[in-house]
Enzyme design. Structure first.
Site, PDB file in Angstrom:
ATOM      1  N   PRO A 239       0.786  -1.235   0.000  1.00 20.63           N
ATOM      2  CA  PRO A 239       0.000   0.000   0.000  1.00 20.63           C
ATOM      3  C   PRO A 239       0.821   1.291   0.000  1.00 20.63           C
ATOM      4  CG  PRO A 239      -0.017  -0.993   2.177  1.00 20.63           C
ATOM      5  CD  PRO A 239       0.763  -1.921   1.295  1.00 20.63           C
TER       6      PRO A 239
ATOM      7  N   ASP B 184       3.413   1.155 -12.027  1.00 22.49           N
ATOM      8  CA  ASP B 184       2.224   1.983 -12.206  1.00 22.49           C
ATOM      9  C   ASP B 184       2.210   3.124 -11.204  1.00 22.49           C
ATOM     10  OD1 ASP B 184      -0.025  -0.592 -10.955  1.00 22.49           O
ATOM     11  OD2 ASP B 184       1.061   0.938  -9.833  1.00 22.49           O
TER      12      ASP B 184
ATOM     13  N   LYS C 202      -1.558   4.639 -14.587  1.00 29.29           N
ATOM     14  CA  LYS C 202      -2.949   4.627 -15.058  1.00 29.29           C
ATOM     15  C   LYS C 202      -3.777   5.393 -14.052  1.00 29.29           C
ATOM     16  CE  LYS C 202      -3.638   0.142 -15.385  1.00 29.29           C
ATOM     17  NZ  LYS C 202      -2.437  -0.626 -15.510  1.00 29.29           N
TER      18      LYS C 202
ATOM     19  N   GLY D 136       0.962  -1.439  -7.353  1.00 26.71           N
ATOM     20  CA  GLY D 136       0.482  -1.131  -6.009  1.00 26.71           C
ATOM     21  C   GLY D 136      -0.268  -2.327  -5.430  1.00 26.71           C
ATOM     22  N   GLY D 137      -0.142  -2.524  -4.126  1.00 32.23           N
ATOM     23  CA  GLY D 137      -0.909  -3.586  -3.471  1.00 32.23           C
ATOM     24  C   GLY D 137      -0.458  -4.957  -3.915  1.00 32.23           C
ATOM     25  N   ASP D 138      -1.427  -5.773  -4.297  1.00 35.56           N
ATOM     26  CA  ASP D 138      -1.168  -7.129  -4.774  1.00 35.56           C
ATOM     27  C   ASP D 138      -1.457  -7.184  -6.277  1.00 35.56           C
ATOM     28  OD1 ASP D 138      -0.870 -10.155  -3.957  1.00 35.56           O
ATOM     29  OD2 ASP D 138      -2.519 -10.021  -5.392  1.00 35.56           O
TER      30      ASP D 138
ATOM     31  N   ALA E 146      -4.485  -3.282  -0.666  1.00 32.46           N
ATOM     32  CA  ALA E 146      -4.975  -2.097   0.053  1.00 32.46           C
ATOM     33  C   ALA E 146      -5.922  -2.480   1.187  1.00 32.46           C
ATOM     34  CB  ALA E 146      -5.663  -1.153  -0.923  1.00 32.46           C
TER      35      ALA E 146
ATOM     36  N   MET F  75     -11.699   1.469  -5.473  1.00 31.47           N
ATOM     37  CA  MET F  75     -12.032   2.380  -6.580  1.00 31.47           C
ATOM     38  C   MET F  75     -13.483   2.866  -6.512  1.00 31.47           C
ATOM     39  SD  MET F  75     -10.133   0.274  -9.665  1.00 31.47           S
ATOM     40  CE  MET F  75     -10.538  -1.362  -9.051  1.00 31.47           C
TER      41      MET F  75
HETATM   42  N1  SAH Z   1      -3.704  -4.008  -6.719  1.00 35.22           N
HETATM   43  C1  SAH Z   1      -4.091  -3.000  -5.761  1.00 35.22           C
HETATM   44  C2  SAH Z   1      -5.405  -2.337  -6.136  1.00 35.22           C
HETATM   45  C3  SAH Z   1      -5.340  -1.506  -7.388  1.00 35.22           C
HETATM   46  S1  SAH Z   1      -6.882  -0.757  -7.772  1.00 35.22           S
HETATM   47  C4  SAH Z   1      -4.173  -3.603  -4.368  1.00 35.22           C
HETATM   48  O1  SAH Z   1      -4.097  -4.836  -4.223  1.00 35.22           O
HETATM   49  O2  SAH Z   1      -4.262  -2.841  -3.414  1.00 35.22           O
HETATM   50  C5  SAH Z   1      -6.653   0.852  -7.104  1.00 35.22           C
HETATM   51  C6  SAH Z   1      -7.511   1.044  -5.873  1.00 35.22           C
HETATM   52  O3  SAH Z   1      -6.913   0.417  -4.753  1.00 35.22           O
HETATM   53  C7  SAH Z   1      -7.684   2.492  -5.460  1.00 35.22           C
HETATM   54  O4  SAH Z   1      -8.693   3.129  -6.210  1.00 35.22           O
HETATM   55  C8  SAH Z   1      -8.085   2.328  -4.009  1.00 35.22           C
HETATM   56  O5  SAH Z   1      -9.436   1.946  -3.887  1.00 35.22           O
HETATM   57  C9  SAH Z   1      -7.226   1.146  -3.586  1.00 35.22           C
HETATM   58  N2  SAH Z   1      -5.974   1.576  -2.946  1.00 35.22           N
HETATM   59  C10 SAH Z   1      -4.736   1.344  -3.373  1.00 35.22           C
HETATM   60  N3  SAH Z   1      -3.823   1.842  -2.506  1.00 35.22           N
HETATM   61  C11 SAH Z   1      -4.528   2.386  -1.493  1.00 35.22           C
HETATM   62  C12 SAH Z   1      -4.194   3.068  -0.293  1.00 35.22           C
HETATM   63  N4  SAH Z   1      -2.920   3.272   0.076  1.00 35.22           N
HETATM   64  N5  SAH Z   1      -5.202   3.482   0.505  1.00 35.22           N
HETATM   65  C13 SAH Z   1      -6.480   3.280   0.195  1.00 35.22           C
HETATM   66  N6  SAH Z   1      -6.862   2.659  -0.926  1.00 35.22           N
HETATM   67  C14 SAH Z   1      -5.910   2.216  -1.761  1.00 35.22           C
END
Ligand code: SAH
Length: 252
Positions: free
Chosen positions: A13, A36, A58, A89-91, A120, A170
């Site tokens: 995150p 990204d 994106k 970002g995230g997974d 996230a 999102m």
């Molecule tokens: N693959 C990512 C998600 C990508 S989609 C994951 O696993 O986290 C992008 C969305 O993820 C954003 O619109 C938001 O809803 C969420 N997101 C990603 N990083 C975040 C953060 N630090 N805090 C809150 N929401 C987050």
């Protein structure tokens, strides 16, 4: 020439110390990183000074590179014999289009490895001290995308409610439609929720409210992406008051 490997790497995150050791090792050794927009600059700073960093940022409104072009770029570099770290970002496999990139690699006969990241939902839950499950409050947790093709056609019935936690990725720009959709599905207007903006980053905000007050909360607090909406009893319980602002519900 043998082709390189595409590493689909989850960056978590934000904070670099929420990377897996495997992700940190791959980032620090990579010669080519395709990332990204959600990847924190502190994480990119772990790359070697001579690494080539390509941003394919994106955003909902502005696509700097189409997904097909990203797939083609990853495959083309790997076919030149280069290892490619595709940092997300995230997974990579939670709303990260990692599946599409993996399929493109498979179709081209390029090896892929997937390194999971803290999504996230998990990062936000930990940082805001909102357990996604709890023996007294929720035994089902679902992740949905609030910004997707045909939001109104998506069947979320039964995903939110008593004993359940619904995490919406999102969903900021469609908050009003989301609240309407869930209430039309029978969810109580006073169902508690939390909006977690910039989770697990220094500028994190945790806003609490009720389902009916969601659009008002998002507008009044000028919530911006990235943010998650978490709906369910867990958001009203075990409250970490120090990180909480409340709108739309009285403190219990
Ligand atoms: N693959 C990512 C998600 C990508 S989609 C994951 O696993 O986290 C992008 C969305 O993820 C954003 O619109 C938001 O809803 C969420 N997101 C990603 N990083 C975040 C953060 N630090 N805090 C809150 N929401 C987050």
């Amino acid at each position: 020439m043998t082709s390189g490997t595409i590493y689909l790497v989850g960056a978590g995150p934000g904070s670099p110390d929420l990377l897996t050791l495997r992700a940190a090792r791959l980032i620090s050794r990579a010669r080519l990183i395709v990332h990204d927009g959600l990847v924190d600059p502190q994480i990119l700073a772990l790359a070697r000074p001579d690494a080539k960093l390509i941003s394919v940022a994106k955003s909902r409104a502005r696509h700097t590179m189409q997904q097909n072009d990203i797939n083609a770029l990853l495959v083309a570099e790997a076919l030149k014999g280069k290892d490619v770290v595709r940092l997300k970002g995230g997974d990579p496999f939670v709303f990260g289009r990692g599946g599409e990139e993996m399929e493109a690699a498979h179709a081209a006969g390029v090896a892929v490895e997937v390194v999971p990241g803290i999504s996230a939902a998990n990062g936000a839950a930990a940082a805001a001290q909102i357990p996604l499950t709890h023996r007294d409050h929720a035994s089902i947790v679902s992740f949905v995308a609030g910004q997707c093709k045909g939001l109104t056609q998506q069947n979320w019935a039964g995903l939110a409610g008593v004993g359940r936690t619904l995490v919406i990725y999102m969903g900021v720009s469609t908050a009003a439609q989301i609240a309407e959709k869930l209430m039309a599905d029978g969810l109580a207007p006073d169902m508690p929720l939390a909006v977690i903006e910039n989770a697990a980053r220094p500028e994190m905000r945790v806003l609490r409210g009720s389902l009916a007050a969601l659009p008002q909360l998002v507008a009044a607090k000028k919530v911006k992406s990235p943010a998650l909406i978490v709906i369910g009893e867990v958001t009203a319980q075990l409250v970490a008051q120090s990180v909480t602002q409340s709108v739309g519900v009285e403190a219990k």
